[in-house]
Design a protein around this motif. Structure first.
Motif, PDB file in Angstrom:
ATOM      1  N   SER B 141      -0.794   3.155  -5.593  1.00  0.00           N
ATOM      2  CA  SER B 141      -0.833   3.250  -4.138  1.00  0.00           C
ATOM      3  C   SER B 141      -1.190   1.878  -3.591  1.00  0.00           C
ATOM      4  O   SER B 141      -1.669   1.016  -4.317  1.00  0.00           O
ATOM      5  CB  SER B 141      -1.894   4.262  -3.694  1.00  0.00           C
ATOM      6  N   LEU B 142      -0.968   1.705  -2.292  1.00  0.00           N
ATOM      7  CA  LEU B 142      -1.334   0.444  -1.650  1.00  0.00           C
ATOM      8  C   LEU B 142      -2.580   0.680  -0.799  1.00  0.00           C
ATOM      9  O   LEU B 142      -2.565   1.520   0.101  1.00  0.00           O
ATOM     10  CB  LEU B 142      -0.181  -0.054  -0.770  1.00  0.00           C
ATOM     11  N   LEU B 143      -3.653  -0.047  -1.104  1.00  0.00           N
ATOM     12  CA  LEU B 143      -4.888   0.061  -0.322  1.00  0.00           C
ATOM     13  C   LEU B 143      -4.869  -1.047   0.718  1.00  0.00           C
ATOM     14  O   LEU B 143      -4.819  -2.229   0.378  1.00  0.00           O
ATOM     15  CB  LEU B 143      -6.096  -0.096  -1.252  1.00  0.00           C
ATOM     16  N   ILE B 144      -4.906  -0.677   1.998  1.00  0.00           N
ATOM     17  CA  ILE B 144      -4.773  -1.665   3.080  1.00  0.00           C
ATOM     18  C   ILE B 144      -5.654  -1.242   4.253  1.00  0.00           C
ATOM     19  O   ILE B 144      -5.604  -0.086   4.625  1.00  0.00           O
ATOM     20  CB  ILE B 144      -3.291  -1.800   3.488  1.00  0.00           C
ATOM     21  N   GLY B 164       2.013  -1.963   5.744  1.00  0.00           N
ATOM     22  CA  GLY B 164       1.809  -1.390   4.411  1.00  0.00           C
ATOM     23  C   GLY B 164       3.002  -0.557   3.974  1.00  0.00           C
ATOM     24  O   GLY B 164       3.425  -0.606   2.815  1.00  0.00           O
ATOM     25  N   SER B 165       3.571   0.195   4.910  1.00  0.00           N
ATOM     26  CA  SER B 165       4.742   1.022   4.600  1.00  0.00           C
ATOM     27  C   SER B 165       5.932   0.151   4.210  1.00  0.00           C
ATOM     28  O   SER B 165       6.642   0.441   3.249  1.00  0.00           O
ATOM     29  CB  SER B 165       5.139   1.866   5.819  1.00  0.00           C
ATOM     30  N   ILE B 166       6.136  -0.909   4.977  1.00  0.00           N
ATOM     31  CA  ILE B 166       7.259  -1.815   4.685  1.00  0.00           C
ATOM     32  C   ILE B 166       7.086  -2.432   3.293  1.00  0.00           C
ATOM     33  O   ILE B 166       8.018  -2.469   2.491  1.00  0.00           O
ATOM     34  CB  ILE B 166       7.355  -2.917   5.775  1.00  0.00           C
ATOM     35  N   TYR B 167       5.867  -2.879   2.994  1.00  0.00           N
ATOM     36  CA  TYR B 167       5.609  -3.507   1.683  1.00  0.00           C
ATOM     37  C   TYR B 167       5.828  -2.511   0.546  1.00  0.00           C
ATOM     38  O   TYR B 167       6.469  -2.805  -0.459  1.00  0.00           O
ATOM     39  CB  TYR B 167       4.180  -4.053   1.648  1.00  0.00           C
ATOM     40  N   MET B 168       5.272  -1.320   0.736  1.00  0.00           N
ATOM     41  CA  MET B 168       5.360  -0.302  -0.310  1.00  0.00           C
ATOM     42  C   MET B 168       6.809   0.102  -0.560  1.00  0.00           C
ATOM     43  O   MET B 168       7.220   0.302  -1.701  1.00  0.00           O
ATOM     44  CB  MET B 168       4.529   0.917   0.130  1.00  0.00           C
ATOM     45  N   GLY B 173       8.918  -0.394  -4.003  1.00  0.00           N
ATOM     46  CA  GLY B 173      10.071   0.468  -4.247  1.00  0.00           C
ATOM     47  C   GLY B 173       9.839   1.965  -4.090  1.00  0.00           C
ATOM     48  O   GLY B 173      10.449   2.770  -4.787  1.00  0.00           O
ATOM     49  N   VAL B 174       8.944   2.354  -3.161  1.00  0.00           N
ATOM     50  CA  VAL B 174       8.713   3.779  -2.896  1.00  0.00           C
ATOM     51  C   VAL B 174       9.415   4.143  -1.596  1.00  0.00           C
ATOM     52  O   VAL B 174       9.055   3.645  -0.528  1.00  0.00           O
ATOM     53  CB  VAL B 174       7.194   4.069  -2.756  1.00  0.00           C
TER      54      VAL B 174
END
Lengths: 335, 335
Positions: B141-144, B164-168, B173-174
Motif C-alpha cells: 500500500s502507499l502511506l501518504i 497518491g492515487s495517481i502514483y499508485m 500499477g494498481v
C-alpha cells in the motif's frame, strides 16, 4: 485496610458476559476479603451463573438492570436513551457514592463518554485520559492518552503526564517514573504545533521526571515509563501495535506451515515462541483506567475472560488502597 | 521513449555513501539505456569508486561539490549555509532544468525542506507530501503523508489523496486504487477535527476511489491501496511499524536461542522465516517520493545499499515515462 472497597462490575459487557465476568468476580473474592462486588445486569442470568460457584454471599450483591449498550450503538445517544443499562447504572453508583469503581468490558465509546459525563471528573481536572499498560522489551510502560480525548490542548497533556506518573508509581510500582513525549524526532524543535508547545511546559513541570521526546520506533524498547501523547496518536500506537503483532505472528506461523521442514521446526520452537509472546502480554496489569474521575472507571478489552476480570478487581483495590485519587487531587485538584 | 531521463544522485548521502551509491548507479545503467546519471559529491571519491566498474561513460557525469549535510544538522540552517553540499546542488539541478529527478539517502529533514523550498512545487499544489510503499499481507500500500507536512489542513489531504492515487496507479500499477483515511474508528463520525472535516470532502471527490476510514490495526492487512493521513500520524505508523517488527523479531530469535530444542527448531524454520520476512520488505519499490514537485525527489532510507539505489533509479524512470507530474498538473494544477 479494614474498609470495604466497593466495585460495580458491568456484568453484561464484553464478548463473554455474563459467564466469564461472574466467574472472574467470584475468583477475585478468593484473593481479596476487603472487597464487595456489585454485579450489575440481568439478575436472572447473573444468579444462574452465581449458582455455579461457591463464594461469600456477603461480598456479592446483584443489581438488576433491563438494558445493554452494544458496541455498535452511538455512545452519546445510547447513554441518553438506555438509562437502565448495566453500564449506566454501574457508573451512576459511583457518582452517587454507592460504589468506588466500575469495571466494564463493554462498548469503549460508551465507557469513555459515560465515565466523563456520568461519573464526573475531579475538580480541577480538565479531561480524563485513558491509560493503558503496554508490554515492552524491559517490562511495561503506560501509554496515556490512548483514546479518550482527541484534539487535546497542551494544558491537558500536562495533566495527563502527572496523572500517568502517579498511576505508574503507585499502582504499577515504578519509582520516579520517566515521562517521554511521543514525537516524530528526538530534538525539542521537532514535531507539530501541539508537541512543540507542550515540550517546554513539560520541562518546567517539577512534579514529573520528564526525559524528552520518544520516537515511535522506540516505544516498545521500554526505555521510558510513561509514554505521553494525545488520544488520536495514542490510539494509533495501541491499535497498530495490536494489528501488526498479530499480522506478523500469523505470517510467521503460515510461513512455517508451508514446508515439512518448517512444520517440524515449528513444533520445536513452539514453547520458546509461546514464552516470547507471553512477554508481550500486558493483561497481568488489568484493564485501561480512565484517570482523573471521581472514583475509577476501568475499561477492559472486549474479549476479556475471568482471569482479566479477576486481575482488574485487584487493580481497582490497589488504586483505592494507594489513594490515587487523593494524590491526583493534591497535585492537580482545585477546591 | 528515446529522450534521456536525467537523474541527479546525492553521492554523499546515506550510511554507505559513496561506495554503494556509485555501485547502485552503475548497476542501474545495465538495466536502462535511456538514463543519464549525474553523481553529485566529492569528485575524487566518486571517481575512485567509478574506476572500480565498467560502464557506458556517456551515461554518467560527475558534478563536484565540497560540502555534505549530515543527519544531525538542523535542516533549514544547513540548507541556507551549505550551498555547495551534494544535496543542495542536486536539488538545484532539477530547479534549473538540468536534471529531472533527485535521489538522496541523506538527511530526511534536509531532503524534505530542500525539496519543497529549492525544487519548488507544481503550481496549484499546496503542500508536497512524502509517500512510501509499505508491505502488507496482500502486497503493498502507499502511506501518504508519512512525514513531510505536520498540522496539515483538509485541503492538503484532498490533494495527497489524489496524488497518491495517481502514483499508485501509474508507478506501482494498481488500477483504480482504493483510498482510505486513517481514523481511530470505522464510522464517519469518529475521529479528531481534521478527519471529521475531510471525510465528507473525500466522499465528494470524483477523481479518487474513496472507501472510508481504515483503523490502524488493519493497515497491514492490505485491504486498501492508499493509506491517507497527516504527516505526524503517518510518521508514527511508519516508524512504529519498523520498530515493533524489529523488536518482535529479535524477541522471537532470542526466545529460540534460549534452549537447545529451540535452537534446532530455529535452524529448521530459518528458511521459512526468511521468506516470510522478505514478504514484508518493500525496498523493491524504491524510495519514498516527495510528490507534487516540479521534477521528482526520492528519499531513500539512510541504510540503503547498491540494490536500493538501482531500484530507485528505475522508480524515477517509471515516474517520468508515465508522466506522473503531467497527470498531477492536469488534475490539480493551476495555470
Amino acid at each position: 485496610m479494614s474498609q470495604m472497597i466497593r466495585i460495580a462490575i458491568d456484568a453484561m459487557g464484553g464478548d463473554y458476559a455474563p459467564v466469564e465476568v461472574v466467574k472472574g468476580a467470584v475468583d477475585a473474592l478468593k484473593e481479596h476479603n476487603n472487597v464487595k462486588i456489585i454485579l450489575v445486569g440481568d439478575s436472572t442470568e447473573i444468579d444462574r451463573e452465581l449458582s455455579q460457584h461457591e463464594y461469600n454471599k456477603k461480598q456479592i450483591e446483584v443489581v438488576h438492570t433491563t438494558q445493554v449498550i452494544s458496541c455498535n450503538e452511538a455512545p452519546v445517544e445510547a447513554i441518553r436513551k438506555k438509562k437502565d443499562s448495566s453500564l449506566i447504572v454501574a457508573l451512576k453508583m459511583v457518582k452517587e457514592g454507592k460504589a468506588d469503581a466500575v469495571i466494564s468490558a463493554g462498548s469503549t465509546g460508551a465507557v469513555l463518554v459515560g465515565g466523563q459525563v456520568i461519573t464526573g471528573k475531579i475538580r480541577g481536572i480538565k479531561r480524563a485520559p485513558l491509560a493503558t499498560v503496554i508490554p515492552t522489551m524491559k517490562g511495561v510502560s503506560l501509554l496515556i492518552d490512548c483514546g479518550a480525548n482527541v484534539d487535546a490542548r497542551p494544558e491537558h497533556l500536562l495533566q495527563f503526564a502527572q496523572m500517568g506518573s502517579i498511576y505508574m508509581e503507585h499502582v504499577i510500582g515504578v519509582k520516579n517514573p520517566k515521562v517521554s513525549l511521543v514525537n516524530i524526532g528526538a530534538e525539542e524543535a521537532k514535531g507539530n504545533a501541539l508537541v512543540k508547545e507542550v515540550y517546554p511546559m513539560l520541562k518546567e513541570l517539577d512534579t514529573i521526571h520528564f526525559t524528552g521526546n520518544i520516537e515511535p520506533r522506540d516505544v516498545f524498547e521500554g526505555e521510558t515509563n510513561v509514554v505521553l501523547c494525545e488520544a488520536f496518536v495514542g490510539n494509533v500506537i495501541l491499535k497498530l501495535a495490536e494489528g501488526l503483532s498479530s499480522t506478523l505472528i500469523h505470517a510467521i506461523k503460515d510461513g512455517m506451515m508451508s514446508s515439512t521442514r518448517g512444520k517440524i521446526g515449528g513444533l520445536l520452537v513452539k514453547p520458546a515462541l509461546k514464552d516470547t509472546l507471553k512477554m508481550f502480554d500486558a493483561s497481568e496489569y488489568g484493564g485501561a483506567p480512565l484517570l482523573g474521575l471521581n472514583g475509577l472507571v476501568v475499561k477492559m478489552h472486549g474479549n476479556s475472560k475471568a482471569k482479566e476480570v479477576r486481575i482488574a478487581v485487584g487493580q481497582c483495590i490497589t488504586f483505592m488502597e494507594q489513594g490515587i485519587n487523593e494524590k491526583i487531587r493534591e497535585q492537580l485538584g482545585r477546591r
